[in-house]
Write a protein that holds these residues in place. Structure first.
Motif, PDB file in Angstrom:
ATOM      1  N   TYR A  37      21.751  21.706   2.316  1.00  0.00           N
ATOM      2  CA  TYR A  37      22.244  21.540   0.949  1.00  0.00           C
ATOM      3  C   TYR A  37      22.148  22.850   0.174  1.00  0.00           C
ATOM      4  O   TYR A  37      23.037  23.174  -0.633  1.00  0.00           O
ATOM      5  CB  TYR A  37      21.451  20.445   0.236  1.00  0.00           C
TER       6      TYR A  37
ATOM      7  N   THR B 156      28.762  26.664  -4.874  1.00  0.00           N
ATOM      8  CA  THR B 156      28.377  26.637  -6.295  1.00  0.00           C
ATOM      9  C   THR B 156      28.249  28.045  -6.839  1.00  0.00           C
ATOM     10  O   THR B 156      28.771  28.359  -7.911  1.00  0.00           O
ATOM     11  CB  THR B 156      27.064  25.868  -6.486  1.00  0.00           C
ATOM     12  N   TYR B 157      27.534  28.920  -6.092  1.00  0.00           N
ATOM     13  CA  TYR B 157      27.314  30.291  -6.541  1.00  0.00           C
ATOM     14  C   TYR B 157      28.327  31.272  -5.966  1.00  0.00           C
ATOM     15  O   TYR B 157      28.306  32.451  -6.304  1.00  0.00           O
ATOM     16  CB  TYR B 157      25.904  30.743  -6.161  1.00  0.00           C
TER      17      TYR B 157
ATOM     18  N   GLN C 159      25.073  25.035  -1.751  1.00  0.00           N
ATOM     19  CA  GLN C 159      24.996  25.561  -3.114  1.00  0.00           C
ATOM     20  C   GLN C 159      25.304  27.052  -3.162  1.00  0.00           C
ATOM     21  O   GLN C 159      26.055  27.509  -4.030  1.00  0.00           O
ATOM     22  CB  GLN C 159      23.601  25.296  -3.693  1.00  0.00           C
TER      23      GLN C 159
END
Length: 288
Positions: free
Chosen positions: A246, A254-255, A250
């Motif tokens: 997970y 996400t980043y 991210q």
């Protein structure tokens, strides 16, 4: 000439599988290895940064937490997902009636798409009308915040994972049990061995290779857990269910830091290779 022709035919049938394996397994691993030493957004030309991505991963505050959660999830999943299917297989192997029906019932969760199974358990865990809290209420017990509490969130994910995957493990164990010569059990009974002694001295030694193989496969699978925390908790509460896979997601999506995500993926792959090396060594020693 006939042997050569047969071998060429066999290799011809294998070509499609090897091509698929190369495209969908080997190439991603090689690409990830290269990516772990680069900084890129997948649009602009990448720049080589050496070990900077690995340093960034180690320095991230969630790095240690993700590994601890992953190890804890793996241990709990092995206790449930490794032992429970073997016990269920032992029970099914002793049945004389409705064995085929019960095998179907045990395997049914495997046939459900993982997303469907996870969404089903999201309703089970609902703190209001959820099935589990309704059952607790029938016994006049207080309801639990299954996914909203750091003390129960991880074990809740383990329950989901065990229910989703135990069918395949149970059938593999059952096939191994049915290949044990019945004469061994008859000899053990004549010697006065009870059920537990027969399991210890006959069943486990005769299925040792399968047990070692399933142990390795379950470690590899559970250390890559992603769907359960992504769909049920999003890594919460308070990062109690953030796993390595997970955290990779991210970093990447996400980043937008694909190089750091690749570095973390390489670390996970090295850990899994170490487990695989131990498993191969123990398997060879057992065969010898």
């Amino acid at each position: 000439m006939g042997v050569l022709r047969r071998n060429l035919t066999a290799y011809g049938f294998l070509c499609a599988a090897l091509c698929c394996f190369a495209v969908f397994a080997w190439y991603p691993m090689v690409r990830e290895f290269i990516l772990s030493f680069q900084r890129t957004n997948l649009i602009d030309p990448p720049t080589w940064v050496g070990l900077d991505n690995f340093k960034a991963v180690v320095q991230d505050p969630a790095f240690g937490t993700a590994w601890l959660n992953t190890v804890e999830f793996t241990v709990l999943a092995l206790i449930c997902g490794y032992v429970v299917p073997f016990v269920v297989a032992l029970v099914l192997n002793e049945l004389r009636h409705a064995r085929a029906y019960l095998r179907f019932v045990v395997y049914l969760p495997v046939m459900l798409p993982p997303i469907v199974a996870v969404l089903l358990f999201r309703w089970f865990y609902d703190p209001g009308p959820g099935l589990f809290n309704q059952i607790l209420d029938l016994f006049h017990l207080p309801g639990l915040a299954w996914l909203d509490s750091g003390s129960t969130a991880l074990i809740s994910l383990v329950i989901v994972s065990t229910w989703m995957n135990m069918g395949s493990a149970t059938l593999i164990y059952l096939a191994a049990l049915q290949n044990i010569p019945p004469e061994l059990y008859e000899a053990a009974e004549l010697d006065g061995a009870g059920v537990l002694k027969r399991i210890r001295h006959v069943t486990i030694p005769q299925t040792r290779l399968i047990l070692l193989l399933m142990l390795m496969l379950q470690i590899v699978a559970t250390m890559q857990v992603f769907i359960e925390p992504f769909m049920l908790t999003l890594g919460g509460p308070e990062n109690s269910t953030v796993t390595v896979a997970y955290l990779m997601f991210q970093f990447a999506f996400t980043y937008q830091n694909y190089g750091v995500a690749g570095a973390l993926g390489m670390m996970l792959m090295v850990v899994l290779l170490v487990f695989a090396a131990f498993q191969l060594r123990f398997t060879r020693e057992d065969k010898a």
